[in-house]
Enzyme design. Structure first.
Site, PDB file in Angstrom:
ATOM      1  N   ASN A   9      90.228  78.288   6.616  1.00 56.05           N
ATOM      2  CA  ASN A   9      88.799  78.542   6.760  1.00 56.05           C
ATOM      3  C   ASN A   9      88.393  77.988   8.121  1.00 56.05           C
ATOM      4  OD1 ASN A   9      86.031  78.636   6.671  1.00 56.05           O
ATOM      5  ND2 ASN A   9      85.799  77.174   4.978  1.00 56.05           N
ATOM      6  N   TRP A  10      88.225  78.897   9.067  1.00 55.60           N
ATOM      7  CA  TRP A  10      87.944  78.456  10.454  1.00 55.60           C
ATOM      8  C   TRP A  10      86.520  77.945  10.626  1.00 55.60           C
ATOM      9  CZ3 TRP A  10      90.359  83.017  13.774  1.00 55.60           C
ATOM     10  CH2 TRP A  10      91.750  83.038  13.553  1.00 55.60           C
ATOM     11  N   LYS A  11      85.670  78.188   9.646  1.00 57.08           N
ATOM     12  CA  LYS A  11      84.256  77.785   9.717  1.00 57.08           C
ATOM     13  C   LYS A  11      83.627  78.356  11.010  1.00 57.08           C
ATOM     14  CE  LYS A  11      85.272  73.997   6.648  1.00 57.08           C
ATOM     15  NZ  LYS A  11      84.952  72.674   6.141  1.00 57.08           N
ATOM     16  N   HIS A  95      81.086  77.872  -1.101  1.00 53.27           N
ATOM     17  CA  HIS A  95      81.525  76.697  -0.342  1.00 53.27           C
ATOM     18  C   HIS A  95      80.379  75.678  -0.299  1.00 53.27           C
ATOM     19  CE1 HIS A  95      83.037  74.135   2.845  1.00 53.27           C
ATOM     20  NE2 HIS A  95      84.202  74.716   2.689  1.00 53.27           N
ATOM     21  N   GLU A  97      79.339  74.003   1.970  1.00 50.14           N
ATOM     22  CA  GLU A  97      78.539  74.115   3.193  1.00 50.14           C
ATOM     23  C   GLU A  97      77.541  75.266   3.106  1.00 50.14           C
ATOM     24  OE1 GLU A  97      81.764  74.110   6.033  1.00 50.14           O
ATOM     25  OE2 GLU A  97      82.221  72.049   5.472  1.00 50.14           O
ATOM     26  N   GLU A 180      87.260  71.909  -4.213  1.00 46.16           N
ATOM     27  CA  GLU A 180      86.943  71.222  -2.964  1.00 46.16           C
ATOM     28  C   GLU A 180      85.946  70.099  -3.238  1.00 46.16           C
ATOM     29  OE1 GLU A 180      88.035  73.887   0.656  1.00 46.16           O
ATOM     30  OE2 GLU A 180      85.875  73.773   0.381  1.00 46.16           O
ATOM     31  N   GLY A 186      86.302  67.473   5.504  1.00 43.78           N
ATOM     32  CA  GLY A 186      86.054  67.066   6.887  1.00 43.78           C
ATOM     33  C   GLY A 186      85.947  65.567   7.075  1.00 43.78           C
ATOM     34  N   SER A 226      90.378  67.966   3.593  1.00 40.54           N
ATOM     35  CA  SER A 226      91.240  67.102   4.422  1.00 40.54           C
ATOM     36  C   SER A 226      92.733  67.339   4.195  1.00 40.54           C
ATOM     37  CB  SER A 226      90.883  65.621   4.222  1.00 40.54           C
ATOM     38  OG  SER A 226      89.554  65.381   4.650  1.00 40.54           O
ATOM     39  N   GLY A 247      90.483  73.562   6.224  1.00 43.45           N
ATOM     40  CA  GLY A 247      89.447  73.677   7.254  1.00 43.45           C
ATOM     41  C   GLY A 247      89.988  73.293   8.622  1.00 43.45           C
ATOM     42  N   GLY A 248      89.676  72.095   9.057  1.00 47.44           N
ATOM     43  CA  GLY A 248      90.005  71.628  10.415  1.00 47.44           C
ATOM     44  C   GLY A 248      91.451  71.886  10.826  1.00 47.44           C
TER      45      GLY A 248
HETATM   46  P1  13P Z   1      88.711  70.277   5.951  1.00 46.87           P
HETATM   47  O1  13P Z   1      90.134  70.734   5.725  1.00 46.87           O
HETATM   48  O2  13P Z   1      88.307  70.262   7.386  1.00 46.87           O
HETATM   49  O3  13P Z   1      88.423  69.000   5.224  1.00 46.87           O
HETATM   50  O4  13P Z   1      87.772  71.400   5.273  1.00 46.87           O
HETATM   51  C1  13P Z   1      88.056  71.817   3.993  1.00 46.87           C
HETATM   52  C2  13P Z   1      87.232  72.995   3.692  1.00 46.87           C
HETATM   53  O5  13P Z   1      86.037  72.899   3.609  1.00 46.87           O
HETATM   54  C3  13P Z   1      87.917  74.284   3.535  1.00 46.87           C
HETATM   55  O6  13P Z   1      87.059  75.258   3.053  1.00 46.87           O
END
Ligand code: 13P
Length: 264
Positions: A9-11, A95, A97, A180, A186, A226, A247-248
């Site tokens: 997930n590149w956000k 999500h 977010e 999640e 994050g 994470s 994510g990251g």
């Molecule tokens: P991180 O891997 O950056 O913690 O993000 C997880 C995430 O929200 C994937 O959708």
């Protein structure tokens, strides 16, 4: 036996040249890997270019969000048929977010309108995606306050029940859940692998209660929060974790490759 699935997930990251350079690198590094299903979810602006770049490879492309109506006066929104037309095979919904569940909203709840997801809007999105044959990845998870209050399981059970209202078992052949925990996203604070597996097992039992055992056994349940190359092997070797939503670390081709290979 469920095939593992690892999704990046590149956000809200990467402009198109950066997106193309990342997928070019992933194609080279992952060309020999078909034991794991792999997907990336770029921002809308790079979806078409990434779909084109990944044509003929085993890496799928997904979106990070969707609106539940097919078309109409919904400025700024993108619908499920548009995602399918662009070549998306999957889409993240619910999500934290997009639910606005960082613990507190950055703007007044009354001003959020359509954009703060609720279990009900997540349900509408899932139905729209399934109708257009785009696989939903339903994100569920508790905040730190909910965990500390002992509400983890009940919060997630409500998220699942309400998000899946009116969805028939026969539609869930292509459907995944991602656990999640909001406090792990994050933050670098990964959930303990045994606890993540316990929650994923609880999610599977809840799906079996809502549907039946066979349906629940067929649904992939991912862990997200994470995930890194250094912790993914332990997470993915747990009995109830069928892969990851990353994510990251999905922005780094070496780390994402290490995560994918640890799922083999
Ligand atoms: P991180 O891997 O950056 O913690 O993000 C997880 C995430 O929200 C994937 O959708």
């Amino acid at each position: 036996m469920r095939k593992k699935l690892v999704v990046g997930n590149w956000k809200m990251n990467l402009v198109q040249p950066q997106a193309l350079s990342l997928v070019e690198s992933l194609v080279k590094k992952l060309s020999a890997t078909d034991a794991v299903d792999v997907a990336v979810c770029p921002p809308y602006t790079s979806i078409a270019a990434v779909v084109q770049a990944l044509k003929g490879t085993q890496i799928s492309v997904g979106a990070q969000n969707v609106f539940w109506k097919d078309s109409g006066a919904f400025t700024g929104c993108v619908s499920a048929p548009m995602l399918a037309d662009a070549g998306c095979k999957l889409c993240i919904v619910g999500h934290s977010e997009t639910r606005g569940r960082f613990g507190k909203l950055e703007i007044d709840a009354d001003d959020v309108g359509y954009f703060a997801e609720t279990n009900r809007t997540v349900n509408q999105k899932i139905q729209a995606l399934l109708y257009h044959s785009v696989m939903p990845i339903l994100c569920v998870g508790e905040t730190l306050a909910e965990r500390e209050a002992g509400q983890t399981d009940s919060v997630i059970q409500t998220q699942l029940r309400e998000a899946l209202q009116g969805v028939d078992a026969s539609e869930l052949g292509s459907f995944s859940v991602a656990y999640e925990p909001v406090w792990a996203i994050g933050t670098g604070q990964v959930c303990d692998a045994k606890e993540a597996s316990r929650v994923c097992g609880m999610i599977r039992r809840t799906l079996a209660d809502l549907y039946d055992q066979q349906t629940a056994e067929g649904i992939r349940i991912l862990y997200g929060g994470s995930v890194k190359g250094s912790n993914s092997k332990e997470l993915f070797s747990q009995p109830d974790i069928d892969g990851g939503l990353v994510g990251g670390a999905s922005l780094d081709p070496n780390d994402f490759t290490a995560i994918v290979l640890s799922a083999v």
